[in-house]
Design a protein around this motif. Structure first.
Motif, mmCIF file in Angstrom:
data_model
loop_
_atom_site.group_PDB
_atom_site.id
_atom_site.type_symbol
_atom_site.label_atom_id
_atom_site.label_comp_id
_atom_site.label_asym_id
_atom_site.label_seq_id
_atom_site.Cartn_x
_atom_site.Cartn_y
_atom_site.Cartn_z
ATOM 1 N N GLU A 1 -3.289 1.553 -12.822
ATOM 2 C CA GLU A 1 -4.129 2.554 -12.146
ATOM 3 C C GLU A 1 -3.983 2.793 -10.587
ATOM 4 O O GLU A 1 -4.281 1.324 -10.328
ATOM 5 C CB GLU A 1 -5.708 1.903 -12.604
ATOM 6 N N THR A 2 -4.020 3.156 -9.768
ATOM 7 C CA THR A 2 -4.396 2.722 -8.927
ATOM 8 C C THR A 2 -5.707 3.517 -7.696
ATOM 9 O O THR A 2 -6.139 4.685 -8.577
ATOM 10 C CB THR A 2 -3.282 3.959 -7.918
ATOM 11 N N VAL A 3 -6.487 3.502 -6.390
ATOM 12 C CA VAL A 3 -7.954 3.461 -6.450
ATOM 13 C C VAL A 3 -7.195 3.469 -4.934
ATOM 14 O O VAL A 3 -6.857 3.048 -4.080
ATOM 15 C CB VAL A 3 -8.884 2.309 -6.513
ATOM 16 N N ARG A 4 -7.992 3.925 -4.376
ATOM 17 C CA ARG A 4 -8.568 4.385 -2.815
ATOM 18 C C ARG A 4 -8.874 3.110 -2.139
ATOM 19 O O ARG A 4 -8.318 3.200 -1.320
ATOM 20 C CB ARG A 4 -9.526 5.289 -2.696
ATOM 21 N N GLY A 5 -9.574 2.446 -2.645
ATOM 22 C CA GLY A 5 -9.416 1.454 -1.921
ATOM 23 C C GLY A 5 -8.843 -0.230 -2.561
ATOM 24 O O GLY A 5 -7.856 0.345 -2.717
ATOM 25 N N ARG A 6 -9.249 -1.626 -2.685
ATOM 26 C CA ARG A 6 -8.876 -2.071 -2.572
ATOM 27 C C ARG A 6 -9.227 -2.870 -3.923
ATOM 28 O O ARG A 6 -10.282 -2.974 -4.260
ATOM 29 C CB ARG A 6 -9.315 -3.620 -2.013
ATOM 30 N N ALA A 7 -8.081 -2.396 -4.973
ATOM 31 C CA ALA A 7 -8.139 -3.032 -6.114
ATOM 32 C C ALA A 7 -9.400 -4.608 -6.391
ATOM 33 O O ALA A 7 -8.447 -5.559 -5.899
ATOM 34 C CB ALA A 7 -7.165 -2.702 -7.117
ATOM 35 N N GLY A 8 -9.916 -4.674 -7.330
ATOM 36 C CA GLY A 8 -10.857 -5.859 -7.861
ATOM 37 C C GLY A 8 -11.637 -6.550 -6.557
ATOM 38 O O GLY A 8 -12.174 -7.608 -6.152
#
Length: 283
Positions: A97-104
């Motif tokens: 999964e890729t997100v707009r922000g920093r994952a985690g």
């Protein structure tokens, strides 16, 4: 077969957590409706006709291309999905999964109480039968998840931070298989991780952590880098499936304050990759 035990098996610091963010009402409404429909039928719904919100989440079909979602207004940005995929690489399945922000970058805040505590998660709901990983067949929606919860540890076999203790790693992002079913105690159609009732003896995976839930703690590292969350699963562990459907979800779960059924429910849906949980991704 392992014998179910009580919440005391969830070792580590007990705690509760404040919500990390709030999803849009539309996202929660769409996700809840789709999740309830899937769970109520006991089967995965086939991709439906275009829905207004799904038009905004237009996915790319075809093996390996995954589900592309537009950058939205989900807060925190660490849970705003932009791309979700499951692809075969050699003898492994790579869940990403890729997100707009920093994952985690956003984790629950520890409060010192197990009851009422919160869990943040990146989730891949699938059409795989729960028996693929060792649970009782046709028992709900099988999903892979990367989770963080600093107030308890549900991976008693592993010392993720390598400090010599296996009961203090809950805050570190780690992987789970979970089986999701409707929470019949609520009128809003929320889902929960399926409970194991007292005296019930369901089929359970070998790496079941000893909690009264349909929850497994496999030894798959959750890798988070920049805007990406990734878990690699050996194909052999799933019985080499011919193929399956999937979607992506970011969500918060909550431990029930009275520690009774439901013990762990989905409290807030931040984002859904397809917009309506139609499971358009194909492996």
């Amino acid at each position: 077969m392992p014998r179910p035990v009580g919440p005391a098996a969830w070792t580590g610091r007990a705690s509760a957590v404040r919500p990390a963010g709030t999803a849009s009402r539309a996202a929660r409404r769409i996700a809840t409706a789709a999740l309830v429909a899937l769970a109520a039928t006991g089967a995965v719904a086939s991709p439906a006709a275009a829905h207004p919100d799904e038009e905004r989440h237009r996915h790319t079909g075809g093996s390996g291309t995954g589900i592309r979602s537009p950058r939205g207004d989900v807060r925190p940005a660490a849970f705003d999905l932009v791309h979700t995929s499951v692809r075969r690489v050699g003898k492994q399945l790579v869940f990403t999964e890729t997100v707009r922000g920093r994952a985690g970058s956003v984790r629950p805040e520890p409060t010192g109480e197990f009851a009422g505590s919160e869990v943040l998660s990146y989730v891949w709901p699938t059409s795989l039968d729960p028996s693929a990983v060792g649970f009782t067949g046709k028992s709900g929606i099988l999903a892979l998840a990367a989770t963080s919860h600093p107030d308890f540890d549900d991976t008693p076999r592993y010392d993720e931070d390598r400090n010599g203790r296996t009961d203090d790693d809950g805050a570190r992002w780690h992987s789970h298989w979970v089986v999701l079913v409707p929470d019949t105690t609520r009128p809003d159609g929320a889902l929960k991780v399926r409970d194991i009732a007292e005296g019930e003896r369901p089929d359970l995976p070998e790496t079941w952590p000893g909690v009264p839930l349909y929850l497994d703690s496999p030894p798959y590292p959750a890798r988070l880098k920049a805007g990406t969350v990734q878990i690699r699963v050996p194909l052999a562990d799933l019985g080499f499936p011919d193929g399956f459907s999937y979607d992506g979800v970011t969500a918060a779960l909550r431990v029930n304050a009275d520690l009774h059924d439901p013990l762990l429910r989905v409290a807030d849906v931040f984002d859904v990759a397809s917009g309506r949980l139609s499971l358009p991704g194909r492996v």
